[in-house]
Design an enzyme around this catalytic site. Structure first.
Site, PDB file in Angstrom:
ATOM      1  N   ARG A  87       0.875  -1.171   0.000  1.00 53.24           N
ATOM      2  CA  ARG A  87       0.000   0.000   0.000  1.00 53.24           C
ATOM      3  C   ARG A  87       0.913   1.222   0.000  1.00 53.24           C
ATOM      4  O   ARG A  87       1.262   1.753   1.053  1.00 53.24           O
ATOM      5  CB  ARG A  87      -0.928   0.005   1.218  1.00 53.24           C
ATOM      6  N   ASP A 125      -5.605 -12.227   1.003  1.00 51.25           N
ATOM      7  CA  ASP A 125      -5.647 -12.634   2.408  1.00 51.25           C
ATOM      8  C   ASP A 125      -6.066 -14.092   2.530  1.00 51.25           C
ATOM      9  O   ASP A 125      -5.506 -14.849   3.337  1.00 51.25           O
ATOM     10  CB  ASP A 125      -6.627 -11.759   3.191  1.00 51.25           C
TER      11      ASP A 125
END
Length: 304
Positions: free
Chosen positions: A166, A258
């Site tokens: 990110r 994830d």
């Protein structure tokens, strides 16, 4: 009992339900992985979440939901003057758009007390963290966190790192490269995504990405590359490619990585080889992105 600890930031999630209505939930990359791992691992495993939260009502609700999901909270530290972060999520053609409010997030203090962190990791058989875990910490906090993770690896724990970039959370690209490289040295298992890591480090191909983390000290690397095969590198067997499992439909890509991480790590922890771990991880991720939301119950293996 054997024990997996996932470490990072869980946030309040507001998801667009249409008509100006939003549903409140709790999610975050490593928390999502913990949630899936709890579904996938046998009950002989404990799954805990290591983070910091506030002492307010929403923090209480978050911990209650963790406990209700079977995720242990003994590695959670409570902060008097902070709360938990919040984000809103909107979808467009299955892709996510986020708006964040995390300036007062208690999780940013996760590594402020190295003694507490080391104690939280004591007895863990496996630890899982991500690039977001590192990015929300100040530089000294990153170093303290990786010291604790490296010490756990040195005593025999499996330490898994999903790079999950990110860029807006990092100070700059140099800090991001340094942080990911340091994490790769602390981890025994690294899960990069080629579209992110390859651009950041100018890797020629997924094999180069895998070898770079291997040269840094990882024992096993699995490079994701969209619908292309997953590139595996292991210290014992070198390079291999494993085909991905195509998703029947894409509704919402939230938690694709994830759930992949949870499927891959839990397969390894329960005795599967790397190729089988990729197959299980891809199947879970394909299932997850076929439904709306970050937390989609996996299919019951006894009914498949």
């Amino acid at each position: 009992m054997t024990r997996l600890i996932c470490a990072g930031e869980c946030m309040v999630e507001l998801s667009d339900q249409g008509g100006g209505l939003y549903r409140r939930g709790f999610a975050g990359d490593t928390f999502n992985t913990a949630w899936y791992a709890r579904h996938l691992l046998p009950q002989t495993w404990e799954v805990d979440y290591a983070t910091c939260v506030g002492r307010d009502a929403v923090s209480d609700d978050m911990l209650a939901e963790m406990a209700a999901a079977g995720i242990g909270t003994q590695a959670v530290r409570r902060h008097l003057d902070r709360t938990v972060g919040l984000y809103m999520i909107a979808l467009e053609d299955g892709e996510r758009r986020f708006s964040y409010w995390r300036g007062q997030s208690a999780a940013r203090t996760l590594a402020d007390d190295p003694e507490w962190l080391a104690k939280a990791f004591e007895g863990a058989d496996a630890i899982y963290f991500s690039g977001i875990t590192l990015a929300i910490l100040p530089p000294e906090g990153r170093a303290a966190f990786l010291d604790a993770a490296g010490a756990a690896r040195a005593r025999g724990a499996t330490v898994a790192f999903d790079t999950n970039l990110r860029p807006l959370l990092w100070e700059d690209e140099n800090a991001m490269r340094h942080g990911l490289s340091a994490a790769g040295r602390a981890a025994s298992l690294v899960l990069p995504s080629f579209d992110e890591d390859g651009a950041l480090f100018a890797d020629a191909d997924p094999a180069a990405c895998a070898r770079r983390y291997g040269d840094g000290g990882a024992d096993l690397v699995a490079v994701k590359n969209g619908r292309a095969p997953v590139t595996l590198w292991s210290r014992e067997r070198g390079l291999a490619e494993v085909p991905t499992v195509p998703a029947p439909r894409v509704v919402d890509t939230t938690a694709a990585g994830d759930s992949f991480g949870a499927g891959f790590l839990t397969a390894l922890l329960t005795g599967a080889g790397p190729e089988e771990a990729v197959a299980r991880a891809c199947a879970l991720a394909a299932h997850v992105i076929g439904a709306r939301g970050a937390l989609v119950p996996p299919p019951d293996p006894q009914q498949s």
